[in-house]
Design an enzyme around this catalytic site. Structure first.
Site, PDB file in Angstrom:
ATOM      1  CE  LYS A  88      -3.826  -2.266   2.403  1.00 43.71           C
ATOM      2  NZ  LYS A  88      -5.203  -2.197   3.527  1.00 43.71           N
ATOM      3  CE  LYS A 115     -14.509  -4.714  -2.537  1.00 42.15           C
ATOM      4  NZ  LYS A 115     -16.344  -5.494  -1.494  1.00 42.15           N
ATOM      5  CG  ASP A 116      -7.836  -1.630   2.382  1.00 40.83           C
ATOM      6  OD1 ASP A 116      -8.272  -1.157   3.895  1.00 40.83           O
ATOM      7  OD2 ASP A 116      -7.729  -2.543   2.793  1.00 40.83           O
ATOM      8  CE  LYS A 117      -8.979   6.997   4.009  1.00 44.92           C
ATOM      9  NZ  LYS A 117      -9.215   7.872   4.973  1.00 44.92           N
TER      10      LYS A 117
END
Length: 690
Positions: A19, A328-330
């Site tokens: 990320k 959902k993921d940020k």
């Protein structure tokens, strides 16, 4: 803080960073192909496993598994569905049929479905199943049919109108032969005599399809009965529909040629047009409350709920008008299907450019028939880049490429521990979501509100507003300070401004935000307990299946309750090594599940007691929260794994005036089942925390 994670595999692993940028972590939801088909055969109902069921009632218990799926005695002489010379079944069609588009987060777990069981709780849901099959039994046998028609089943008082509406729809769609009515807020279920009467004229399949079509009330949709060459019989069917539903429906016989060029006549049913009776808005446009628009949302560096808040503010609708299948993921680029109510496709297209400036793109806009339900997906596909690869500090004996190949192969073969990932709890936040959930479960409403408004250590409008609220409890002033897209916060503050920052006011404040958001916090707490239980179970017993463990039995019979699909391992079965660790489940805490009968069950009791909770304390009546519980496999497998290494020639580390090996990045792709976390899978591969 998350519990100490356990590892399943024994390879060494490696280090790296994930990320670094949103493009390094791309999540694409694996959509169920039928979700957005315009045909009513792909109904978006509040259920999951029922969608594949051809009959309107649960399958028979094991003793009748040799009979076809359906309800008891459907083929008995004189039973409903045995019309004269009839076969096959009808189908409904919408004028706009589109092709398929292409993590349940809030209600995860093996066997869990966001349908009647979620709305009613498992005990009431099972009693309703039994009542439904008893009614069909009586109809099919012909004995006591009149008495069965007079029987009623109470679902209890339901004060919230939306919950009542959801229950009305869920009951009628799953059991079309039942009708629901409300008496002084109490919901009553009984047999539908009109259903039984139509069953005497056409097949059970056609009758079920007709009543589902009738209940859905989709504008411009039609329903077609099977071809019927008997004119007198068609006339009888026409008369029945006109007598019972003439104000709502109209019928017509339609003749066409079949594949053998023989004429074939069917009865077509459609809704009557309403002349001059449609509601109109102030601007003169037709009321759009029955309009549903499906789309694919791509977002970057945004939480799902934050993205919905921005969309809702721009479209002038409520966040609760949006539906989706998972959070959902940020810190990622994510793609997921959504449906919005009261917004036309044309209106959604108009805001595309504005949303791009806020980190969102909107694709595949098309009409839909219904909203989505949480958990209504096949899983997620991940494309991930792990950068700055290197050995662990304690390991430099092997080639790094060999370490990576060993790690990927090991997890691909053995799987990983099925923990909930840190983003489930608000990774990096001062107050995590599970803390709010615990306060709600303990009915500490004021504490939950103050936790909700706890600011982060940053100087921005949102956190400054939260800081001001905690210092002053001035809800009205805080409302002015908050940006428009913070819809949840504003909903809560409006109630606090009206009723005060006290127990009653905070309760009304929580009721002011959508039910799915209220229960999100409680589910976060349940997920934390599950993570801790998984670590304790693996630390205590390892990968051996022991007496008292719970294992999931592969049982497809719809009449078998979820608890009956979960078996407690006996001492004899432990000695015989009958079950695999891959079958072992742990309960997500709730009021209607069973717990292991070994040390793990005792651990649950002690852990909940520490938080002032009991095993059965998972109903919060003031907030209309009902958590029956479910089960989740301890271990999960990863699917469709592929990877490659890429060298970064521009990054060269210089030590002692010599060039070290080039830096590499790992590009890895894989699929995971719903409610599985890619960061948890990567953690198992790399043997490091993020």
């Amino acid at each position: 803080m998350l519990p100490a994670f356990s590892y399943l595999t024994e390879h060494t692993g490696f280090r790296g960073t994930i990320k670094n940028a949103p493009g390094d972590f791309v999540v694409t939801e694996l959509e169920v192909p039928e979700l957005f088909l315009g045909d009513s055969r792909a109904e978006l109902l509040p259920k999951s496993s029922e969608a594949a069921q051809s009959g309107p009632c649960p399958r028979e218990p094991k003793r009748r598994r040799t009979e076809p799926p359906g309800c008891p005695r459907d083929s008995a002489p004189g039973a409903p569905g045995q019309g004269p010379g009839r076969a096959g079944g009808g189908c409904a069609a919408s004028p706009e049929q589109t092709g398929p588009e292409g993590q349940p987060e809030l209600q995860p777990g093996l066997g869990e479905a966001p349908g009647l069981e979620s709305l009613l709780g498992e005990p009431v849901s099972e009693l309703l199943h039994k009542f439904a099959c008893d009614v069909k039994d009586a109809w099919g046998s012909g004995n006591g049919a009149d008495a069965a028609a007079a029987r009623e089943f109470s679902l209890g008082p339901r004060l919230d109108k939306k919950i009542r509406a959801d229950l009305h729809s869920a009951v009628r769609q799953k059991f079309p032969f039942l009708v629901t009515l409300t008496k002084d807020n109490e919901m009553i279920v009984k047999g539908n005599p009109d259903y039984r009467e139509l069953c005497q004229l056409v097949t059970e399949k056609e009758t079920s399809g007709f009543f589902k079509f009738l209940d859905a009330k989709l504008e411009n949709s039609t329903f077609s009965f099977e071809p019927d060459g008997n004119k007198e019989h068609r006339k009888t069917v026409h008369h029945f529909i006109n007598r019972k539903f003439g104000k709502l429906l109209e019928t017509k016989s339609f003749t066409m040629t079949d594949v053998n060029d023989q004429p074939s006549t069917s009865i077509i049913v459609r809704f009557r047009e309403k002349s001059g009776s449609r509601k109109r808005c102030a601007g003169g446009f037709q009321d759009k409350q029955d309009v549903y628009t499906a789309f694919t949302l791509q977002k970057e560096n945004l939480e799902t709920l934050e993205a919905i808040g921005l969309l809702a503010a721009e479209l002038d609708v409520l966040p609760s008008d949006f539906s989706y299948t998972g959070i959902k993921d940020k810190k990622a680029i994510t793609l997921q299907p959504m449906v919005v109510k009261k917004v036309t496709p044309e209106r959604l297209k108009e805001i595309g450019n504005k949303m791009e400036k806020k980190g969102m793109k909107i694709y595949n806009i098309r009409p839909a028939q219904q909203h989505l339900r949480l958990g209504q997906l096949k899983g997620n596909h991940f494309d991930i880049v792990v950068r700055d690869l290197q050995h662990h500090s304690h390991d430099s004996s092997a080639d790094l490429k060999e370490r990576i190949a060993e790690a990927v192969e090991s997890v691909e073969t053995k799987g990983f521990v099925n923990y909930y990932g840190p983003q489930r709890f608000g990774q990096g936040q001062i107050v995590q979501t599970d803390q709010i959930g615990l306060a709600l479960l303990n009915e500490k409403m004021v504490k939950a509100v103050k936790l909700f408004f706890t600011p982060e250590d940053t100087d921005d409008p949102v956190n400054n507003a939260k800081r001001y609220f905690l210092q002053t409890e001035d809800a009205k002033g805080t409302l002015v300070m908050l940006p428009e897209f913070k819809v949840r916060e504003k909903m809560l503050l409006r109630a606090l401004n009206r009723y005060g920052v006290n127990h009653e006011g905070c309760t009304k404040g929580w009721l002011n935000i959508p039910h799915s958001l209220r229960i999100f916090y409680v589910h976060a707490y349940c997920s934390k307990i599950w993570n801790e239980a998984a670590s304790y179970r693996l630390k205590t017993y390892g990968s051996k299946v022991v007496e008292g463990d719970l294992v999931f039995l592969e049982e497809n019979d719809e009449c078998v309750s979820l608890n009956d699909k979960v078996h407690v391992v006996t001492a004899e079965e432990e000695s015989a090594n009958k079950y695999s660790i891959y079958q072992v489940v742990l309960p997500m805490v709730g009021h209607s599940i069973k717990y292991p009968s070994n040390k793990v069950g005792q651990w649950y009791r002690e852990r909940l007691s520490k938080d002032e909770l009991e095993l059965c304390k998972f109903r919060v009546s003031p907030l209309q929260l009902n958590i029956p519980g479910c089960y989740r496999l301890i271990l999960k497998n990863v699917k469709n794994v592929s990877y490659f290494l890429e060298s970064n020639e521009k990054v060269i580390k210089i030590e002692d005036n010599q060039l070290n090996d080039l830096k590499f990045s790992l590009h890895i792709s894989f699929d995971l089942d719903p409610s599985c976390y890619a960061t948890v899978c990567l953690r198992e591969i790399m043997k490091c925390d993020f």
